[in-house]
Design a protein around this motif. Structure first.
Motif, mmCIF file in Angstrom:
data_model
loop_
_atom_site.group_PDB
_atom_site.id
_atom_site.type_symbol
_atom_site.label_atom_id
_atom_site.label_comp_id
_atom_site.label_asym_id
_atom_site.label_seq_id
_atom_site.Cartn_x
_atom_site.Cartn_y
_atom_site.Cartn_z
ATOM 1 N N GLY A 147 0.773 -1.203 0.122
ATOM 2 C CA GLY A 147 -0.075 -0.125 -0.016
ATOM 3 C C GLY A 147 0.728 1.178 0.112
ATOM 4 N N ASN A 148 0.289 2.249 0.148
ATOM 5 C CA ASN A 148 0.890 3.502 0.176
ATOM 6 C C ASN A 148 1.585 3.801 1.793
ATOM 7 N N LYS A 149 3.106 4.052 1.344
ATOM 8 C CA LYS A 149 3.812 4.171 2.511
ATOM 9 C C LYS A 149 3.532 5.446 3.293
ATOM 10 N N ASN A 150 3.013 6.446 2.977
ATOM 11 C CA ASN A 150 2.676 7.694 3.716
ATOM 12 C C ASN A 150 1.255 7.534 4.340
ATOM 13 N N SER A 151 1.240 7.274 5.505
ATOM 14 C CA SER A 151 -0.089 6.920 6.293
ATOM 15 C C SER A 151 -0.852 8.196 6.264
ATOM 16 N N TYR A 152 -0.388 9.516 5.974
ATOM 17 C CA TYR A 152 -1.218 10.687 6.017
ATOM 18 C C TYR A 152 -1.901 10.723 4.676
ATOM 19 N N THR A 153 -1.337 9.920 3.531
ATOM 20 C CA THR A 153 -1.963 9.782 2.240
ATOM 21 C C THR A 153 -3.076 8.443 2.448
ATOM 22 N N GLN A 154 -2.678 7.497 3.043
ATOM 23 C CA GLN A 154 -3.393 6.295 3.060
ATOM 24 C C GLN A 154 -4.646 6.262 3.691
ATOM 25 N N GLU A 155 -4.634 7.294 4.807
ATOM 26 C CA GLU A 155 -5.991 7.563 5.378
ATOM 27 C C GLU A 155 -6.988 7.945 4.662
ATOM 28 N N HIS A 156 -6.409 8.872 3.668
ATOM 29 C CA HIS A 156 -7.378 9.552 2.768
ATOM 30 C C HIS A 156 -7.699 8.568 1.512
ATOM 31 N N VAL A 157 -6.916 7.846 1.041
ATOM 32 C CA VAL A 157 -7.259 6.730 0.255
ATOM 33 C C VAL A 157 -8.278 5.769 0.705
ATOM 34 N N ASN A 158 -8.345 5.493 1.984
ATOM 35 C CA ASN A 158 -9.077 4.539 2.473
ATOM 36 C C ASN A 158 -10.511 5.294 2.610
ATOM 37 N N LEU A 159 -10.572 6.579 3.070
ATOM 38 C CA LEU A 159 -11.644 7.269 2.992
ATOM 39 C C LEU A 159 -12.350 7.488 1.471
ATOM 40 N N LEU A 160 -11.517 7.814 0.672
ATOM 41 C CA LEU A 160 -12.057 8.091 -0.768
ATOM 42 C C LEU A 160 -12.473 6.676 -1.369
ATOM 43 N N GLU A 161 -11.872 5.813 -0.865
ATOM 44 C CA GLU A 161 -12.165 4.386 -1.566
ATOM 45 C C GLU A 161 -13.704 3.957 -1.007
ATOM 46 N N SER A 162 -13.707 4.143 0.392
ATOM 47 C CA SER A 162 -14.962 3.665 1.010
ATOM 48 C C SER A 162 -16.007 4.649 0.485
ATOM 49 N N VAL A 163 -15.768 5.828 0.132
ATOM 50 C CA VAL A 163 -17.165 6.938 -0.069
ATOM 51 C C VAL A 163 -17.529 6.262 -1.738
ATOM 52 N N LEU A 164 -16.384 5.887 -2.489
ATOM 53 C CA LEU A 164 -16.444 5.806 -3.846
ATOM 54 C C LEU A 164 -17.484 4.221 -4.080
ATOM 55 N N GLN A 165 -16.975 3.401 -3.176
ATOM 56 C CA GLN A 165 -17.741 2.033 -3.153
ATOM 57 C C GLN A 165 -18.763 1.927 -2.637
#
Ligand SMILES: NC(=O)c1ccc[n+]([C@@H]2O[C@H](COP(=O)([O-])OP(=O)(O)OC[C@H]3O[C@@H](n4cnc5c(N)ncnc54)[C@H](O)[C@@H]3O)[C@@H](O)[C@H]2O)c1
Length: 442
Positions: free
Chosen positions: A356-374
């Motif tokens: 996954g993305n090594k930057n956890s500050y980015t990763q938390e937004h990846v997880n949020l965006l993904e959950s919203v889109l799905q």
């Protein structure tokens, strides 16, 4: 006239509310994608997600940047359609920073004042980022859920027990409405932390029997108030020095380690005994250090310490002793390889890394965006409310010199004054610039 109540309240630049709505085009497109796009990129068209930012300081601007990075990872068309702050200089600086990253937020969607957040809630943004000082979080979170927004909210999420319980309640309302809520406790999204947490939950060291958690680093005082700056403005610009706005640093900073403690133990403390002191800082009303014994069910104790004094031994990390080995999470974020200690403490068990993305500050937004889109909501409200509550419990124990139980926290009607409402009403009087002395004060 108090600047809080001047005519600029709720808006940044000359414009009417009608114009605000008139210029808010594209809502239908954004909304249509949300929760309806299992495929993120249909027919070459990027899904459109609109974001509003409330609290345009260092972290708010940083979170907006992180969200943009996440959008690149997921190939999402991300737009910012609302910004709110109480200070024009903060908002302008943030807007300029976003502009430099290619994010343009029209003046008509920038709002000033204590009620400016309402303009963002009334907009067609899909996600709101809540990044003011934490005393406002319960109110802003409640408004976000009522406006059916998905939420990224910075830690901590309250400064008193009543605020924590309000977050829990709004979190339940968000769950009912299938809204996603991600908190800024980024370790829960950090790959190495998640890998070790998974191994621990699968029993790699057995049941956790005890441990220590730290947040010791420099920092400290905000300086004494000088000049004719109004009390309310001084307190907000130096919010990190005031318990009423930050919760004190056991809440504001150490909540990260406390959150890891709760996560790894799969619970929250049942009670604590804490002490601390204000040894050397100037200005504000916070302590310099806290030492807390948290008790969990089954007699498990975790020692917690946090300190903000420059020139001392520093450590930010968490260490747990399990039945069959040890887990040391200190320095884990940067680690390329990591282990937990085996039963004899000489043998080490290597933990498989996660992708996954090594930057956890980015990763938390990846997880949020993904959950919203799905349309698959994730909801961290209860976790962050419990971590914030445990931190506040430690502070109250230290300030009063008493043992404090979770049950007391869940029924206490204690609120910090001045409150978020006092700032909105323009009735703020700066508290004395000294910290409580244990033995009766709260
Ligand atoms: N996750 C992390 O690692 C991390 C790191 C830093 C800060 N934080 C958290 O982020 C939050 C913000 O911290 P920061 O460092 O950005 O502080 P900051 O002072 O730089 O920014 C806060 C902003 O909020 C604005 N503001 C204050 N009251 C407001 C209100 N009622 N409505 C709208 N705007 C308001 C202020 O004017 C300021 O611009 C805090 O909760 C902090 O604990 C998290």
């Amino acid at each position: 006239m108090n600047k809080q109540n001047d005519s600029k309240q709720g808006r940044c630049f000359p414009q009417t509310r009608r114009r605000f709505f008139k210029t808010a085009g594209g809502a239908a497109l954004g909304a249509a994608f949300i929760g309806a796009l299992p495929n993120r990129n249909v027919g070459g068209t990027k899904p459109l997600v609109k974001v509003g930012l409330i609290g345009c300081g260092g972290r708010g601007t940083g979170a907006a940047r992180d969200c943009l990075e996440a959008a690149k990872v997921l190939n999402v068309d991300l737009r910012f359609n609302g910004m709110a702050d109480v200070f024009e200089d903060r908002l302008s600086r943030s807007r300029d920073s976003l502009n430099a990253l290619g994010i343009s937020v029209p003046e008509s969607r920038c709002f000033l004042g204590f009620d400016a957040y309402q303009n963002v809630m009334a907009s067609d943004s899909d996600i709101v980022i809540l990044a003011t000082p934490p005393n406002y979080r319960p109110k802003h979170f409640q408004a976000a859920v009522a406006a059916r927004k998905h939420v990224f909210m910075e830690k901590p999420v309250a400064v008193d027990p009543v605020g924590c319980r309000a977050i829990m309640e709004s979190g339940r309302a968000a769950a009912k409405a299938n809204l996603s809520v991600v908190a800024g406790t980024q370790r829960r999204h950090e790959l190495n932390y998640r890998a070790v947490a998974k191994a621990v939950s699968e029993g790699v060291v057995g049941k956790i029997l005890g441990g220590t958690i730290h947040f010791c680093l420099g920092g400290g005082g905000i300086g004494l108030k000088t000049g004719r700056i109004p009390d309310w403005e001084w307190m907000i610009r130096r919010w990190g020095g005031w318990c009423e706005l930050s919760g004190d640093h056991i809440v504001e900073q150490h909540v990260h380690s406390i959150d890891v403690m709760n996560w790894f133990l799969g619970s929250h403390p049942v009670s604590c005994v804490s002490f601390g002191e204000r040894a050397r800082r100037n200005g504000g009303n916070m302590y310099d250090f806290f030492s807390t014994d948290y008790e969990f069910p089954d007699g498990v104790h975790i020692h917690s310490m946090c300190r903000q004094i420059p020139g001392c031994w520093d450590r930010i990390g968490q260490f747990f002793r399990g039945e069959d080995g040890i887990v040391d999470l200190t320095g884990l974020v940067a680690a390329d390889r990591f282990y937990v200690g085996g039963a004899d403490l000489n043998s080490k068990v290597s933990i498989p890394k996660l992708e996954g993305n090594k930057n956890s500050y980015t990763q938390e937004h990846v997880n949020l965006l993904e959950s919203v889109l799905q349309g698959k909501a994730i909801n961290e409200a209860q976790n962050i409310a419990e971590s914030t509550m445990a931190a506040i419990m430690g502070r109250i124990s230290a300030y009063t010199g008493q043992m404090v139980t979770w049950e007391q926290m869940m029924t206490s009607d204690f609120t910090c004054t001045p409150s978020a409402a006092d700032f909105e009403n323009g009735s703020v009087k700066m508290p004395p610039e000294y910290a409580p002395i244990p033995g009766g004060l709260s």
